[in-house]
Design an enzyme around this catalytic site. Structure first.
Site, PDB file in Angstrom:
ATOM      1  N   ASP A 133       8.583   7.958  -6.589  1.00  0.00           N
ATOM      2  CA  ASP A 133       9.923   8.908  -6.141  1.00  0.00           C
ATOM      3  C   ASP A 133      10.099   8.935  -4.645  1.00  0.00           C
ATOM      4  O   ASP A 133      10.923   9.805  -4.323  1.00  0.00           O
ATOM      5  CB  ASP A 133       9.604  10.203  -6.615  1.00  0.00           C
ATOM      6  CG  ASP A 133       8.500  11.151  -6.097  1.00  0.00           C
ATOM      7  OD1 ASP A 133       7.548  10.686  -5.157  1.00  0.00           O
ATOM      8  OD2 ASP A 133       8.393  12.372  -5.971  1.00  0.00           O
ATOM      9  N   HIS A 157       0.698   4.148  -2.793  1.00  0.00           N
ATOM     10  CA  HIS A 157       0.344   5.717  -2.422  1.00  0.00           C
ATOM     11  C   HIS A 157       1.340   6.642  -2.860  1.00  0.00           C
ATOM     12  O   HIS A 157       1.158   7.681  -3.125  1.00  0.00           O
ATOM     13  CB  HIS A 157      -0.060   5.583  -0.828  1.00  0.00           C
ATOM     14  CG  HIS A 157      -1.115   5.230  -0.616  1.00  0.00           C
ATOM     15  ND1 HIS A 157      -1.973   5.768   0.680  1.00  0.00           N
ATOM     16  CD2 HIS A 157      -2.111   4.210  -0.968  1.00  0.00           C
ATOM     17  CE1 HIS A 157      -3.112   5.177   0.733  1.00  0.00           C
ATOM     18  NE2 HIS A 157      -3.400   4.252  -0.490  1.00  0.00           N
ATOM     19  N   ASP A 158       2.603   5.943  -2.635  1.00  0.00           N
ATOM     20  CA  ASP A 158       3.880   6.783  -3.358  1.00  0.00           C
ATOM     21  C   ASP A 158       3.625   6.774  -4.749  1.00  0.00           C
ATOM     22  O   ASP A 158       3.761   8.145  -5.160  1.00  0.00           O
ATOM     23  CB  ASP A 158       5.080   6.031  -3.064  1.00  0.00           C
ATOM     24  CG  ASP A 158       6.410   6.699  -3.590  1.00  0.00           C
ATOM     25  OD1 ASP A 158       6.292   8.021  -3.271  1.00  0.00           O
ATOM     26  OD2 ASP A 158       7.233   6.090  -3.903  1.00  0.00           O
ATOM     27  N   HIS A 201      -6.144  -6.134  -2.706  1.00  0.00           N
ATOM     28  CA  HIS A 201      -7.146  -6.326  -1.386  1.00  0.00           C
ATOM     29  C   HIS A 201      -7.332  -7.687  -0.973  1.00  0.00           C
ATOM     30  O   HIS A 201      -8.172  -7.793   0.112  1.00  0.00           O
ATOM     31  CB  HIS A 201      -8.275  -5.609  -1.895  1.00  0.00           C
ATOM     32  CG  HIS A 201      -8.194  -3.863  -1.960  1.00  0.00           C
ATOM     33  ND1 HIS A 201      -9.095  -3.184  -2.268  1.00  0.00           N
ATOM     34  CD2 HIS A 201      -7.185  -3.087  -1.761  1.00  0.00           C
ATOM     35  CE1 HIS A 201      -8.786  -1.908  -2.511  1.00  0.00           C
ATOM     36  NE2 HIS A 201      -7.477  -1.724  -2.115  1.00  0.00           N
ATOM     37  N   THR A 202      -6.840  -8.693  -1.591  1.00  0.00           N
ATOM     38  CA  THR A 202      -6.947  -9.836  -0.862  1.00  0.00           C
ATOM     39  C   THR A 202      -6.010  -9.935   0.389  1.00  0.00           C
ATOM     40  O   THR A 202      -6.544 -11.065   1.154  1.00  0.00           O
ATOM     41  CB  THR A 202      -6.731 -10.875  -1.915  1.00  0.00           C
ATOM     42  OG1 THR A 202      -7.222 -12.431  -1.468  1.00  0.00           O
ATOM     43  CG2 THR A 202      -5.198 -11.045  -2.117  1.00  0.00           C
ATOM     44  N   ARG A 223       0.580  -1.257   0.161  1.00  0.00           N
ATOM     45  CA  ARG A 223       0.030  -0.040   0.090  1.00  0.00           C
ATOM     46  C   ARG A 223       0.772   1.289   0.091  1.00  0.00           C
ATOM     47  O   ARG A 223       0.694   2.319  -0.761  1.00  0.00           O
ATOM     48  CB  ARG A 223      -0.857   0.191   1.134  1.00  0.00           C
ATOM     49  CG  ARG A 223      -1.748   1.449   1.338  1.00  0.00           C
ATOM     50  CD  ARG A 223      -2.838   0.882   2.584  1.00  0.00           C
ATOM     51  NE  ARG A 223      -3.578   2.198   2.553  1.00  0.00           N
ATOM     52  CZ  ARG A 223      -3.612   3.289   3.578  1.00  0.00           C
ATOM     53  NH1 ARG A 223      -2.552   3.149   4.314  1.00  0.00           N
ATOM     54  NH2 ARG A 223      -4.535   3.923   3.502  1.00  0.00           N
ATOM     55  N   THR A 259      -8.381 -14.362   3.725  1.00  0.00           N
ATOM     56  CA  THR A 259      -6.878 -14.813   3.394  1.00  0.00           C
ATOM     57  C   THR A 259      -5.997 -13.439   3.426  1.00  0.00           C
ATOM     58  O   THR A 259      -5.441 -13.311   2.394  1.00  0.00           O
ATOM     59  CB  THR A 259      -6.699 -15.657   2.277  1.00  0.00           C
ATOM     60  OG1 THR A 259      -6.952 -14.828   1.100  1.00  0.00           O
ATOM     61  CG2 THR A 259      -7.394 -16.996   2.032  1.00  0.00           C
ATOM     62  N   ASN A 271      -3.783   8.909   3.775  1.00  0.00           N
ATOM     63  CA  ASN A 271      -2.617   8.477   4.577  1.00  0.00           C
ATOM     64  C   ASN A 271      -2.361   8.687   6.449  1.00  0.00           C
ATOM     65  O   ASN A 271      -1.739   7.696   6.885  1.00  0.00           O
ATOM     66  CB  ASN A 271      -1.282   9.030   4.026  1.00  0.00           C
ATOM     67  CG  ASN A 271      -0.958   8.837   2.673  1.00  0.00           C
ATOM     68  OD1 ASN A 271      -1.398   7.591   2.096  1.00  0.00           O
ATOM     69  ND2 ASN A 271      -0.245   9.625   1.752  1.00  0.00           N
ATOM     70  N   SER A 328       8.282  10.179  -2.282  1.00  0.00           N
ATOM     71  CA  SER A 328       7.928  11.359  -1.640  1.00  0.00           C
ATOM     72  C   SER A 328       7.027  11.016  -0.378  1.00  0.00           C
ATOM     73  O   SER A 328       6.925  11.832   0.446  1.00  0.00           O
ATOM     74  CB  SER A 328       7.309  12.430  -2.496  1.00  0.00           C
ATOM     75  OG  SER A 328       6.171  11.694  -3.274  1.00  0.00           O
ATOM     76  N   GLY A 386       4.378  10.362  -8.998  1.00  0.00           N
ATOM     77  CA  GLY A 386       5.219   9.106  -9.489  1.00  0.00           C
ATOM     78  C   GLY A 386       5.808   8.552  -8.184  1.00  0.00           C
ATOM     79  O   GLY A 386       5.932   8.795  -7.356  1.00  0.00           O
TER      80      GLY A 386
END
Length: 326
Positions: free
Chosen positions: A72, A64-65, A190-191, A60, A248, A92, A74, A70
């Site tokens: 990077d 999210h990065d 998301h599993t 995740r 799972t 976040n 950040s 992009g």
């Protein structure tokens, strides 16, 4: 005419291929810092053995990065008195996991190869290793990313929200150069992992002006979720409560897609994959073919990890992943 057109297509394809290879390269640190990948995998594995939830957390974190400025690194930058960084953004805030794994890997790598390996690359390798540890597949990571110097909480609105409908989530991925097919494949992440109740309780208690509960949500599953995310006497749900995303939560397999056909998608954006014939057909294919899904997931991850990367003389190699170099 046809031959000229075919030749032109081949030339363009070769140009694009060479451009990608010039930007990022498998084995980029082979001579520059030969133990970098082993150090990263060691840190991810040690953390995973202590807490298996760290693997989906790192995946995740990478996602999210890449969706903000992009891939990077950040998302790793801390806020300062004059700047609210991505960590503080609505998607976040207080929910990011795996930051200490990246810190530990970076510290060890800096001791061995000072100023060579970027935080962005460390995060990309760590995401690959996290997927591998949860049986989702393994791939060679193209590397050579540089670290960005800008991180703004306001820009995290680029991250797809769990409340998105199919058009919204498709467009969100398209904005980053990812196709709808790749979006469906990547959604299968998301599993594994956990979700905060606050990201889906609108489906349980306040869906819209006429319906308290989302009619697309399996009523038995909804009842289970209400037990996990109860309201207090004021009608509020504890924002710190979490539930497993799937049955799972530490194994990458395709039950996520099978659950959709029982109205068991946790997020609105999950269940939305059945809202068109094309995406529903792809979900059905993955539901019955875990190997096929893992193959497509890996390819989509490789592509995602190359969104708007900084290379060459762009950006920097951060000495500390949390702080921009002076």
């Amino acid at each position: 005419m046809k031959m000229k057109l075919a030749l032109a297509i081949i030339v363009v394809a070769c140009f694009l291929s060479s451009h990608i290879e010039a930007a990022l390269e498998v084995g980029f640190y082979r001579d520059k810092c030969p133990f970098a990948e082993a150090i990263i995998r060691d840190e991810v594995t040690k953390s995973f053995l202590r807490d298996r939830g760290i693997a989906p957390g790192i995946v995740r974190l990478h996602f999210h990065d890449c969706f903000v400025r992009g891939c990077d690194g950040s998302v790793l930058i801390d806020s300062t008195p004059t700047n609210q960084a991505e960590k503080e953004g609505p998607p976040n805030g207080n929910t990011l996991q795996g930051l200490e794994v990246i810190d530990n890997a970076k510290a060890r790598i800096e001791a061995a190869c000072k100023g060579v390996v970027s935080c962005a690359d460390i995060l990309s390798y760590a995401a690959r290793d996290s997927i591998s540890l949860t049986a989702g597949g393994y791939w060679d990571v193209p590397a050579g990313r540089r670290d960005g110097r800008i991180s703004k909480a306001s820009e995290t609105l680029d991250i797809p929200a769990p409340s998105f409908n199919l058009d919204q989530i498709t467009q969100s991925f398209a904005n980053k150069g990812l196709t709808q097919d790749e979006m469906v494949a990547l959604s299968g992440a998301h599993t594994i992992g956990r979700a905060h109740c606050s990201s889906f309780t609108n489906r349980l208690y306040n869906f819209n002006s006429t319906t308290m509960q989302d009619p697309k949500l399996n009523p038995y599953y909804a009842q289970f979720l209400k037990q996990q995310c109860p309201r207090d006497s004021q009608g509020n749900v504890d924002k710190n409560l979490v539930v497993f995303m799937n049955q799972t939560p530490f194994l990458m397999e395709s039950s996520y897609y099978r659950n959709l056909f029982q109205n068991g998608g946790l997020f609105t954006s999950d269940q939305a994959l059945l809202d068109s014939q094309e995406t529903a057909r792809e979900a059905a294919s993955y539901a019955g073919n875990s190997l096929g899904w893992r193959r497509d997931f890996v390819q989509a991850m490789i592509k995602m990890s190359q969104i708007q990367v900084l290379t060459g003389n762009e950006g920097e190699i951060r000495a500390n992943c949390r702080v921009i170099n002076p």
